[in-house]
Design a protein around this motif. Structure first.
Motif, PDB file in Angstrom:
ATOM      1  N   VAL A 110     -41.803  -2.937  19.663  1.00 21.79           N
ATOM      2  CA  VAL A 110     -40.435  -2.674  19.178  1.00 21.79           C
ATOM      3  C   VAL A 110     -39.511  -2.375  20.361  1.00 21.79           C
ATOM      4  N   LEU A 111     -40.012  -1.615  21.323  1.00 23.24           N
ATOM      5  CA  LEU A 111     -39.223  -1.274  22.509  1.00 23.24           C
ATOM      6  C   LEU A 111     -38.768  -2.529  23.240  1.00 23.24           C
ATOM      7  N   LYS A 112     -39.650  -3.498  23.329  1.00 21.46           N
ATOM      8  CA  LYS A 112     -39.288  -4.753  23.984  1.00 21.46           C
ATOM      9  C   LYS A 112     -38.090  -5.405  23.288  1.00 21.46           C
ATOM     10  N   GLY A 113     -38.139  -5.428  21.958  1.00 26.14           N
ATOM     11  CA  GLY A 113     -37.038  -6.003  21.187  1.00 26.14           C
ATOM     12  C   GLY A 113     -35.734  -5.248  21.390  1.00 26.14           C
ATOM     13  N   GLU A 114     -35.825  -3.917  21.434  1.00 25.22           N
ATOM     14  CA  GLU A 114     -34.629  -3.081  21.620  1.00 25.22           C
ATOM     15  C   GLU A 114     -34.003  -3.314  22.992  1.00 25.22           C
ATOM     16  N   LEU A 115     -34.856  -3.393  23.999  1.00 17.95           N
ATOM     17  CA  LEU A 115     -34.337  -3.615  25.363  1.00 17.95           C
ATOM     18  C   LEU A 115     -33.667  -4.982  25.452  1.00 17.95           C
ATOM     19  N   LYS A 116     -34.315  -5.962  24.864  1.00 19.34           N
ATOM     20  CA  LYS A 116     -33.787  -7.329  24.885  1.00 19.34           C
ATOM     21  C   LYS A 116     -32.433  -7.385  24.178  1.00 19.34           C
ATOM     22  N   ALA A 117     -32.383  -6.765  23.000  1.00 21.52           N
ATOM     23  CA  ALA A 117     -31.145  -6.771  22.210  1.00 21.52           C
ATOM     24  C   ALA A 117     -29.994  -6.110  22.971  1.00 21.52           C
TER      25      ALA A 117
ATOM     26  N   GLU B 264     -31.351   7.583  29.678  1.00 23.34           N
ATOM     27  CA  GLU B 264     -31.294   6.358  28.879  1.00 23.34           C
ATOM     28  C   GLU B 264     -32.710   5.866  28.525  1.00 23.34           C
ATOM     29  N   GLY B 265     -33.637   6.026  29.465  1.00 29.00           N
ATOM     30  CA  GLY B 265     -35.024   5.646  29.204  1.00 29.00           C
ATOM     31  C   GLY B 265     -35.597   6.423  28.037  1.00 29.00           C
ATOM     32  N   LEU B 266     -35.368   7.737  28.030  1.00 28.75           N
ATOM     33  CA  LEU B 266     -35.862   8.574  26.932  1.00 28.75           C
ATOM     34  C   LEU B 266     -35.196   8.190  25.611  1.00 28.75           C
ATOM     35  N   ASP B 267     -33.894   7.876  25.662  1.00 27.57           N
ATOM     36  CA  ASP B 267     -33.187   7.453  24.439  1.00 27.57           C
ATOM     37  C   ASP B 267     -33.809   6.188  23.854  1.00 27.57           C
ATOM     38  N   PHE B 268     -34.136   5.247  24.729  1.00 31.82           N
ATOM     39  CA  PHE B 268     -34.771   4.009  24.248  1.00 31.82           C
ATOM     40  C   PHE B 268     -36.115   4.299  23.591  1.00 31.82           C
TER      41      PHE B 268
END
Ligand code: PGA
Ligand code: ZN
Length: 424
Positions: free
Chosen positions: A186-193, A215-219
Motif C-alpha cells: 500500500v505504501l508503494k501505491g501511496e508514494l507513487k500517487a 513526512e516519512g512517518l506521515d506516509f
C-alpha cells in the motif's frame, strides 16, 4: 571433531565481495556460513579486512581474509570438538591476536565461528535455534520492516536511515509478516500517487525524495490506515536515525538545519508524542555519551532507545553504557564483534541489565539466515532484516516461518510485550 575448514570469496547483496566459510566434521557433516557487511559502520566495530588491491573489485576483495581462514584459523581449530563453541572462539581470537580482530579480519573469524555452530547443530541433529537456545527456545520476534530507506542506504535527501513498521498486534509471526507486507505494498501505491519514486534502497525499502523526516512517518501512518490497520494498536513505528552519519563537530545536520543534541532531543520527544513510536536507534552520535544520557533521561521511559554504533555489540562498551544509564536497548550485529560467543555474551549482559536486544542484519547481506535462529535462541523478541522484499532480506523472515512451523503449538509470538516501554 572439526576435520577441515575451507573458505571462498562470494558476493553480497550490494555486489561487494564477502567471506563464505565451510566446515567439515569427522562425521561427514558440512555446513557453511557467509558474512554480512555494513555501510554506516560504527568507528568501534571489529575490523573488516579487505585486500586493498585496486586491480580487483576496486580494492574490496577479501582474498586475504579467505587465505587467513584456510592457512591459519582452520588449522588452529582442527581436531577440536565442534560443540565447544567458546573454546573455538577463544582460539580464533588468540590466533588473530589483536584487540579489534584486525590482523586476520573479523570477517574471517566470524565466518568460521558461525559455520562451526551450524555444523555442531547439524551433527547433534538439531535446528540451530534449538541447539543454541535449548528446549525452551520458543519466542518468535516482532519483525521491524525497514520500508523507507534514507541516509547512507539510498541516494535520496532523507537524513534518517530507516523507517520501520512493527506489527506488534498480530497473533503470530506469520500474521505479522503478512500485515507488514500488505502495508509495504500500500505504501508503494501511496508514494507513487504522490509523485515520488518507488525505487528501492539497500535494505529493500522505498527511497523517495521526501522533503522532511516527519513526512516519512506521515506516509507510514497513512499506509497503515489505508491497509485496514490501526496505527499503534496493530502496527507501530520505529526509526534508525543513524545520527553519527550527520554529526560533525558537535552539530547535527538534519532537514537542512543545524541542531544541538538538546534541540534534537526535544524534536524526538515531539515525535514520540505525535506518532506511535516503539523504538529509536542511534538517535545521537556514537561518542556523544553525555547527551545520550540526557536523551535517555528525557525519553527512556516512553520508548526504546537502541544503541547500534554506540555499543557495536561490544560487551565492554555496553557495560559502560549500562553503568552510565545510557540507552535501554542493544542492537546485535554478529559482524560488529566477530564471534558467536561474544555476541551471546552481549545479549546476556543486556538482558540482565533490563535492556532489550534487537537482532540485526547489515545493509550488505547474503542468503545466510543465522540471525533468524539467533533471535529465537536468545528469546530477544525483536529482529530487523529490512523490508519484506529482496531475497537477502526475506531469507531471514522465511527462516522464521520455518522455525514457527517447527515449533508448532509451542511457538509464542511476543507481540507488544517486546517493547515494554511503549505506552502508545
Ligand atoms: P549498516 O546499517 O549495516 O549499513 O551499518 C545498519 C544499521 O545502521 O543499523
Ligand atoms: Zn543502526
Amino acid at each position: 571433531l572439526i576435520e577441515a575448514v575451507g573458505a571462498r570469496e562470494i558476493l553480497d547483496s550490494r555486489g561487494n565481495p564477502t567471506v563464505e566459510v565451510e566446515v567439515l566434521l569427522d562425521d561427514g557433516i558440512v555446513q557453511r556460513a557467509a558474512v554480512p557487511s555494513g555501510a554506516s559502520t560504527g568507528a568501534f566495530e571489529a575490523y573488516e579486512l579487505r585486500d586493498g588491491d585496486k586491480s580487483r573489485y576496486g580494492g574490496k576483495g577479501v582474498l586475504k581474509a579467505v587465505g587467513a581462514v584456510i592457512d591459519e584459523l582452520g588449522p588452529a581449530i582442527e581436531g577440536v570438538e565442534a560443540s565447544e563453541q567458546r573454546i573455538v572462539d577463544e582460539i580464533l581470537i588468540e590466533v588473530d591476536g589483536t584487540e579489534n580482530k584486525s590482523r586476520v579480519g573479523a570477517n574471517a573469524i566470524l565466518g568460521v565461528s558461525l559455520a562451526v555452530a551450524k555444523a555442531a547443530a547439524d551433527s547433534a541433529d538439531l535446528p540451530l535455534f534449538r541447539y543454541l537456545g535449548g528446549p525452551n527456545a520458543h519466542i518468535l520476534p516482532v519483525p521491524l520492516f525497514n520500508v523507507i530507506n534514507g541516509g547512507e542506504h539510498a541516494d535520496n535527501g532523507i537524513d534518517m536511515q530507516e523507517f520501520f513498521l512493527a506489527p506488534i498486534g498480530a497473533e503470530t509471526f506469520s500474521e505479522s509478516l503478512r500485515w507488514g507486507t500488505e502495508v509495504y505494498h500500500v505504501l508503494k501505491g501511496e508514494l507513487k500517487a504522490a509523485g515520488f519514486a518507488t525505487g528501492l534502497g539497500d535494505e529493500g525499502g522505498f527511497a523517495p525524495d521526501l522533503p522532511s523526516n516527519r513526512e516519512g512517518l506521515d506516509f507510514l501512518v497513512k499506509a497503515i490506515e489505508k491497509a485496514g490497520f490501526t496505527p499503534g494498536r496493530d502496527i507501530a513505528l520505529g526509526l534508525d536515525v543513524a545520527a553519527t552519519e550527520f554529526f560533525d563537530n558537535g552539530v547535527y545536520r538534519l532537514d537542512q538545519k543545524d541542531w544541538t543534541a538538546a534541540e534534537l532531543t526535544e524534536y524526538y520527544v515531539g515525535l514520540v508524542n505525535d506518532y506511535p513510536i516503539v523504538t529509536i536507534e542511534d538517535a545521537l552520535a556514537e561518542d556523544d555519551w553525555d547527551n545520550w544520557k540526557a536523551l535517555t533521561d528525557a525519553l527512556g521511559t516512553k520508548t526504546q532507545l537502541v544503541g547500534d554504533d554506540l555499543f557495536v555489540t561490544n560487551p565492554t562498551r555496553l557495560a559502560d553504557g549500562i553503568k552510565r544509564g545510557v540507552a535501554n536497548s542493544l542492537l546485535v550485529k554478529v559482524n560488529q564483534i566477530g564471534t558467536l560467543s561474544e555476541t551471546l555474551d552481549a545479549v546476556d549482559m543486556a538482558h540482565r541489565a533490563g535492556y532489550t536486544a534487537m537482532l540485526s542484519h547489515r545493509s550488505g547481506e547474503t542468503e545466510d539466515t543465522t540471525i533468524a535462529d539467533l533471535v529465537v535462541a536468545t528469546g530477544a523478541g525483536q529482529i530487523k532484516s529490512g523490508a519484506p522484499a529482496r531475497s537477502e532480506r526475506v531469507a531471514k523472515y522465511n527462516q522464521l516461518l520455518r522455525i514457527e512451523e517447527e515449533l508448532g503449538d509451542a511457538a509464542t509470538f511476543i507481540g507488544r510485550a517486546a517493547f515494554p516501554r511503549f505506552q502508545g
